[in-house]
Design an enzyme around this catalytic site. Structure first.
Site, PDB file in Angstrom:
ATOM      1  N   GLN A   1       0.838  -1.200   0.000  1.00 53.54           N
ATOM      2  CA  GLN A   1       0.000   0.000   0.000  1.00 53.54           C
ATOM      3  C   GLN A   1       0.876   1.254   0.000  1.00 53.54           C
ATOM      4  O   GLN A   1       0.358   2.357  -0.084  1.00 53.54           O
ATOM      5  CB  GLN A   1      -0.880   0.013   1.253  1.00 53.54           C
ATOM      6  N   ASN A   2       2.181   1.050   0.120  1.00 54.10           N
ATOM      7  CA  ASN A   2       3.094   2.187   0.245  1.00 54.10           C
ATOM      8  C   ASN A   2       3.509   2.709  -1.122  1.00 54.10           C
ATOM      9  O   ASN A   2       3.682   1.945  -2.064  1.00 54.10           O
ATOM     10  CB  ASN A   2       4.332   1.774   1.037  1.00 54.10           C
ATOM     11  N   VAL A   3       3.715   4.024  -1.193  1.00 54.06           N
ATOM     12  CA  VAL A   3       4.140   4.631  -2.452  1.00 54.06           C
ATOM     13  C   VAL A   3       5.655   4.839  -2.479  1.00 54.06           C
ATOM     14  O   VAL A   3       6.217   5.267  -3.482  1.00 54.06           O
ATOM     15  CB  VAL A   3       3.394   5.962  -2.733  1.00 54.06           C
TER      16      VAL A   3
ATOM     17  N   HIS B   1      -1.345   1.423  -4.443  1.00 50.59           N
ATOM     18  CA  HIS B   1      -1.692   2.844  -4.270  1.00 50.59           C
ATOM     19  C   HIS B   1      -0.773   3.773  -5.057  1.00 50.59           C
ATOM     20  O   HIS B   1      -0.730   4.971  -4.806  1.00 50.59           O
ATOM     21  CB  HIS B   1      -1.678   3.223  -2.780  1.00 50.59           C
TER      22      HIS B   1
ATOM     23  N   CYS C   1      -0.416  11.158 -16.923  1.00 49.08           N
ATOM     24  CA  CYS C   1      -1.111  12.204 -17.661  1.00 49.08           C
ATOM     25  C   CYS C   1      -2.596  11.873 -17.653  1.00 49.08           C
ATOM     26  O   CYS C   1      -3.003  10.799 -18.086  1.00 49.08           O
ATOM     27  CB  CYS C   1      -0.591  12.276 -19.090  1.00 49.08           C
TER      28      CYS C   1
ATOM     29  N   THR D   1       0.078  -3.099   8.623  1.00 44.05           N
ATOM     30  CA  THR D   1      -1.132  -2.494   8.063  1.00 44.05           C
ATOM     31  C   THR D   1      -2.284  -2.714   9.023  1.00 44.05           C
ATOM     32  O   THR D   1      -2.474  -3.800   9.551  1.00 44.05           O
ATOM     33  CB  THR D   1      -1.419  -3.017   6.632  1.00 44.05           C
ATOM     34  N   SER D   2      -2.997  -1.647   9.280  1.00 47.27           N
ATOM     35  CA  SER D   2      -3.950  -1.630  10.385  1.00 47.27           C
ATOM     36  C   SER D   2      -5.210  -2.454  10.150  1.00 47.27           C
ATOM     37  O   SER D   2      -5.924  -2.777  11.075  1.00 47.27           O
ATOM     38  CB  SER D   2      -4.360  -0.189  10.634  1.00 47.27           C
TER      39      SER D   2
HETATM   40 ZN   LIG Z   1      -0.395  12.990 -22.051  1.00 48.87          ZN
END
Ligand SMILES: [Zn+2]
Length: 230
Positions: free
Chosen positions: A91-93, A109, A117, A176-177
């Site tokens: 879930q981490n970015v 996520h 874009c 993770t909760s």
């Molecule tokens: Zn574009």
């Protein structure tokens, strides 16, 4: 040889031990920004500059942080385990799993090093600042958005994740909760299809009914031994 597929889900708790803050333990503020302003589609439409400023502030922190023993133990486990698949969903970015050496990481996520874009849907790698008045390199539209799943958006890879949940034998949630859906429902699906379920977390999960085992404490201390013995 009995095949056993392993499903590992990681959340903010695993990166907290590398010094990255989670927005849940800051009373709705994330680095002094309101979560709804910087992590929702409505917030982005209202003030894209603020949202880009926020991720531009977060990106260098995340890119310079280092994996801890839990990330390293998972990467090592993936390399050595040969009795089935090991699927890693986060879930981490941040990119701490990649830095630890994990190869195929499903970032449900999104990722801090990407923007997307909103006109042509192409994903663009970015290690430096992004601004709302930068044109898309593919279509020139001024529609770049951090490739982060905001509140009000569907998480990524849900079809693949559903398949992995149905075919896993051991389900492991780390840091993770168990509060934020849909990830909170993963343990339920895995259990329904017969997996043995484990939680490694600082505190008990809200949905603990579905966890067969709960190991409380820092994952960097509890997880390496466990994975060593699977
Ligand atoms: Zn574009």
């Amino acid at each position: 040889m009995i095949m056993k597929n392993i499903f590992i889900l990681t959340g903010a708790g695993i990166s907290a031990q590398s010094g990255l803050k989670t927005f849940r333990d800051t009373n709705g503020l994330w680095e002094n920004f309101k979560v709804e302003d910087v992590a929702s589609i409505e917030g982005f439409e209202k003030n894209p500059k603020l949202v880009h400023d926020f991720y531009n502030h977060l990106r260098p922190q995340m890119l310079s942080s280092m994996p801890n023993k839990a990330h390293l133990a998972i990467a090592d486990f993936q390399k050595r385990y040969s009795d089935g698949e090991v699927n890693l969903i986060t879930q981490n970015v941040d990119l701490l799993h990649e830095k630890a050496g994990s190869r195929e990481v499903f970032h449900m996520h999104g990722r801090i090093d990407e923007c997307v874009c909103q006109h042509c849907q192409k994903v663009i790698k970015t290690l430096s600042d992004v601004s709302f008045d930068m044109p898309c390199p593919y279509c020139r539209a001024l529609k770049l958005k951090p490739n982060i799943v905001f509140f009000g958006q569907m998480p990524m890879f849900m079809d693949e994740i559903e398949k992995m949940l149905r075919t896993c034998h051991i389900f492991i949630a780390v840091g993770t909760s168990g509060v934020v859906y849909p990830a909170a429902g993963f343990v339920m699906t895995a259990k329904y299809y017969g997996a043995e379920t484990y939680l490694f977390n600082l505190e008990k999960a809200e949905n603990n009914f579905y966890f067969d085992h709960q190991v409380l404490g820092k994952a960097s201390e509890t997880l390496p031994d466990f994975l060593e013995n699977i």
